[in-house]
Scaffold this active site. Structure first.
Site, short mmCIF file in Angstrom:
data_model
loop_
_atom_site.label_atom_id
_atom_site.label_comp_id
_atom_site.label_asym_id
_atom_site.label_seq_id
_atom_site.Cartn_x
_atom_site.Cartn_y
_atom_site.Cartn_z
N TYR A 249 1.15 5.85 -0.42
CA TYR A 249 0.77 7.31 -0.12
C TYR A 249 1.30 8.00 -1.02
CZ TYR A 249 0.65 10.58 4.05
OH TYR A 249 0.30 10.73 5.58
N GLU B 222 -9.74 12.76 7.43
CA GLU B 222 -9.59 13.84 6.80
C GLU B 222 -10.56 14.85 6.76
OE1 GLU B 222 -7.60 14.16 2.67
OE2 GLU B 222 -7.45 11.85 2.97
N ASP C 156 1.00 -0.86 0.11
CA ASP C 156 0.16 0.12 -0.57
C ASP C 156 1.09 1.29 0.19
OD1 ASP C 156 -2.57 1.70 0.09
OD2 ASP C 156 -2.44 1.73 1.85
N THR D 204 -9.20 -5.21 3.70
CA THR D 204 -9.15 -4.77 3.00
C THR D 204 -9.89 -5.59 1.72
OG1 THR D 204 -6.99 -4.40 3.97
CG2 THR D 204 -7.89 -4.00 1.46
N THR E 51 -4.55 6.32 -0.36
CA THR E 51 -5.94 7.46 0.14
C THR E 51 -5.98 8.35 -1.26
OG1 THR E 51 -6.52 7.24 2.64
CG2 THR E 51 -7.35 8.55 1.32
N TYR F 44 2.38 3.49 15.53
CA TYR F 44 2.51 3.56 13.68
C TYR F 44 3.61 3.78 14.34
CZ TYR F 44 2.45 8.45 14.02
OH TYR F 44 3.03 9.85 14.15
N GLN G 72 -3.95 2.71 15.13
CA GLN G 72 -2.80 3.28 13.99
C GLN G 72 -1.45 4.32 15.19
OE1 GLN G 72 -4.77 4.83 10.59
NE2 GLN G 72 -1.96 4.76 9.82
N HIS H 128 -3.84 13.78 0.25
CA HIS H 128 -3.63 13.06 1.43
C HIS H 128 -3.00 13.19 2.58
CE1 HIS H 128 -5.57 10.09 4.39
NE2 HIS H 128 -4.05 9.27 3.42
N ASP I 287 -8.76 0.36 1.72
CA ASP I 287 -8.47 -0.01 2.53
C ASP I 287 -8.58 0.65 4.35
OD1 ASP I 287 -5.34 -0.99 4.29
OD2 ASP I 287 -4.50 0.74 4.25
N LYS J 103 -4.52 -1.90 10.19
CA LYS J 103 -4.50 -1.44 9.34
C LYS J 103 -5.50 -3.24 8.25
CE LYS J 103 -3.36 2.25 7.75
NZ LYS J 103 -4.43 3.34 6.03
N GLU K 121 -9.15 3.90 -2.35
CA GLU K 121 -8.19 3.73 -3.02
C GLU K 121 -7.97 2.82 -4.59
OE1 GLU K 121 -4.62 2.75 -1.32
OE2 GLU K 121 -5.25 3.06 1.37
N ARG L 265 -7.77 4.13 13.47
CA ARG L 265 -7.69 5.57 13.10
C ARG L 265 -6.86 5.63 14.82
NH1 ARG L 265 -5.80 6.66 8.05
NH2 ARG L 265 -7.66 6.92 7.43
N GLU M 263 -10.71 3.27 3.46
CA GLU M 263 -9.62 4.39 2.67
C GLU M 263 -10.12 4.78 1.34
OE1 GLU M 263 -6.09 5.03 5.63
OE2 GLU M 263 -5.43 3.72 3.70
N ARG N 12 1.91 17.48 12.23
CA ARG N 12 2.82 17.98 12.08
C ARG N 12 2.43 19.39 11.17
NH1 ARG N 12 4.38 13.20 9.82
NH2 ARG N 12 4.27 14.25 8.28
#
Length: 438
Positions: free
Chosen positions: A141, A386, A139, A269, A372, A256, A252, A146, A245, A265, A213, A249, A211, A155
């Site tokens: 990114y 999001e 998978d 799926t 995503t 993570y 995660q 996203h 997916d 995750k 995808e 959260r 997600e 961040r």
């Protein structure tokens, strides 16, 4: 691009399967996606089919009765198998020749003898299965929108880490828990930290998400220790499906760091049952998304004129939600978002080339997911993380229900459709899953 088109893309061609001529159909004769099915209620071995309108053509039976004459022996042998794996191993040329043969057979003005009635059945009378036995699943990114949105939540001063614009980011997922559309998804349990509790607890997730995808199926792979040049990358891709997916959260967020996604995750799926071949998608090829001014150019192995000129695919992706209450009250699903796959920062070819750049061997029926797919606007965000901004901006549905994340009984449906003036629109069918309690 016009040199890559052929009579199978002619929008004027119709099929003797009447439902394929409906302009709203995902599966006109210009598409002819492939999948694996079993006749509902039977214990027969799974077999390969091609979607045409509201029907599917049983390719095993069609091969046995000689309706697909002219195919190479290896292709005919692959069509007798229980799934698409053997056909994928033959590579994109075999998929192209099969699609051409199907187009000749199914067009309304075909001079060929129509296959026996037993070869054609209504899709709703079949159980649609995984298209192939998936060996490995990676998978990525690849959507900068996203990545920027998620990064800004955690961040704010540096939404994108320094490597994002240089290297396609990905992780190895779990193939064993990929399930076909329609399979219920059980709410997972896991370690999570709930403020103000000082330490983690084992509990069911309260931040279950989807997600949206796109997944690419590998056709012919590469030998261990070799790599695939970007100019050749798409010759190693068989076709595309939709993929959800599912993500927990809160689990995660706790697990993570420092190694990335794990149990948040791999509990489930969902993948759509039909594989739309790259050749069916030729009319919808577009240039790779332009990089914003100031962004670095890709390193030479990730740069190629062909990829720049036609590495993108214009797929309109939508997400629909239908809650348990909406189902009980007979209300239709509500569309949450809609995004364009052509806006991805990294193309599918770049993902495959990067994956093999260290000599990693890809094998037939391996799966590469895009990550995503999100766009620049709020209504094009491809997950609830999001859309609700980590649950701080809840959604109000048309019936008054509130959603921060998914609740038990919720059904999520992904859809994909390609449309361009002068060509027949094609689609991917549904990628659906309903949430069961933990």
């Amino acid at each position: 691009m016009t040199g890559r088109l052929d009579p199978s893309h002619d929008p004027a061609v119709q099929s003797w399967v009447a439902s394929a001529n409906d302009p709203d159909s995902d599966f006109p004769i210009q598409n002819l996606p492939l999948g694996t099915f079993r006749r509902r209620g039977s214990s027969d071995q799974p077999r390969i089919g091609a979607a045409i309108g509201t029907c599917l053509l049983d390719l095993r039976r069609a091969t046995e009765v000689g309706a697909l004459g002219g195919l190479e022996t290896a292709t005919r042998s692959a069509l007798l198998g229980p799934d698409l794996g053997q056909l994928m191993a033959l590579g994109r040329p075999a998929a192209r020749l099969l699609r051409t043969a199907l187009h000749h057979l199914l067009r309304a003005d075909s001079p060929l003898q129509r296959p026996p009635e037993e070869c054609l059945l209504v899709i709703e009378s079949a159980d649609l299965l995984l298209p192939a036995a998936i060996g490995d699943y990676t998978d990525f990114y690849a959507s900068i929108h996203h990545a920027s949105n998620v990064g800004s939540m955690f961040r704010p001063d540096q939404p994108l880490l320094p490597n994002y614009k240089w290297v396609p980011i990905g992780y190895h997922g779990r193939a064993s828990s990929i399930v076909p559309s329609g399979t219920p998804i059980k709410r997972p349990r896991g370690q999570l930290q709930t403020d103000p509790v000082p330490g983690p607890v084992l509990a069911a997730t309260t931040a279950l998400d989807y997600e949206c995808e796109v997944a690419a199926w590998v056709g012919a792979g590469n030998q261990l220790g070799s790599s695939i040049a970007l100019a050749e990358a798409e010759q190693h891709l068989f076709g595309l499906s939709l993929l959800n997916d599912w993500s927990a959260r809160d689990i995660q967020r706790w697990e993570y760091q420092p190694l990335g996604p794990f149990l948040a995750k791999n509990f489930g799926t969902t993948i759509s049952p039909w594989v739309v071949t790259l050749d069916a998608l030729e009319p919808f090829r577009v240039p790779a998304a332009p990089r914003p001014e100031g962004d670095p150019a890709p390193l030479p192995y990730l740069d190629d004129p062909g990829n720049q000129s036609r590495g993108g695919i214009a797929i309109n992706l939508s997400v629909e939600l239908r809650t348990a209450r909406m189902q009980d009250e007979g209300l239709p699903a509500h569309q949450l978002s809609c995004a364009d796959f052509a806006a991805m920062y990294w193309t599918l070819g770049q993902l495959l080339t990067h994956h093999t750049s260290n000599g990693c061997n890809l094998r037939p029926a391996d799966l590469l997911a895009s990550g995503t797919v999100s766009g620049p606007t709020r209504d094009s965000r491809g997950c609830l993380l999001e859309l609700t901004w980590r649950g701080t901006e809840p959604l109000t549905l048309p019936n008054g229900e509130i959603r921060r994340f998914l609740e038990d009984g919720d059904e999520v449906v992904l859809r994909g459709r390609c449309a361009r003036e002068g060509f027949r629109a094609i689609g991917f069918g549904a990628c659906a899953g309903r949430i069961l309690p933990a």
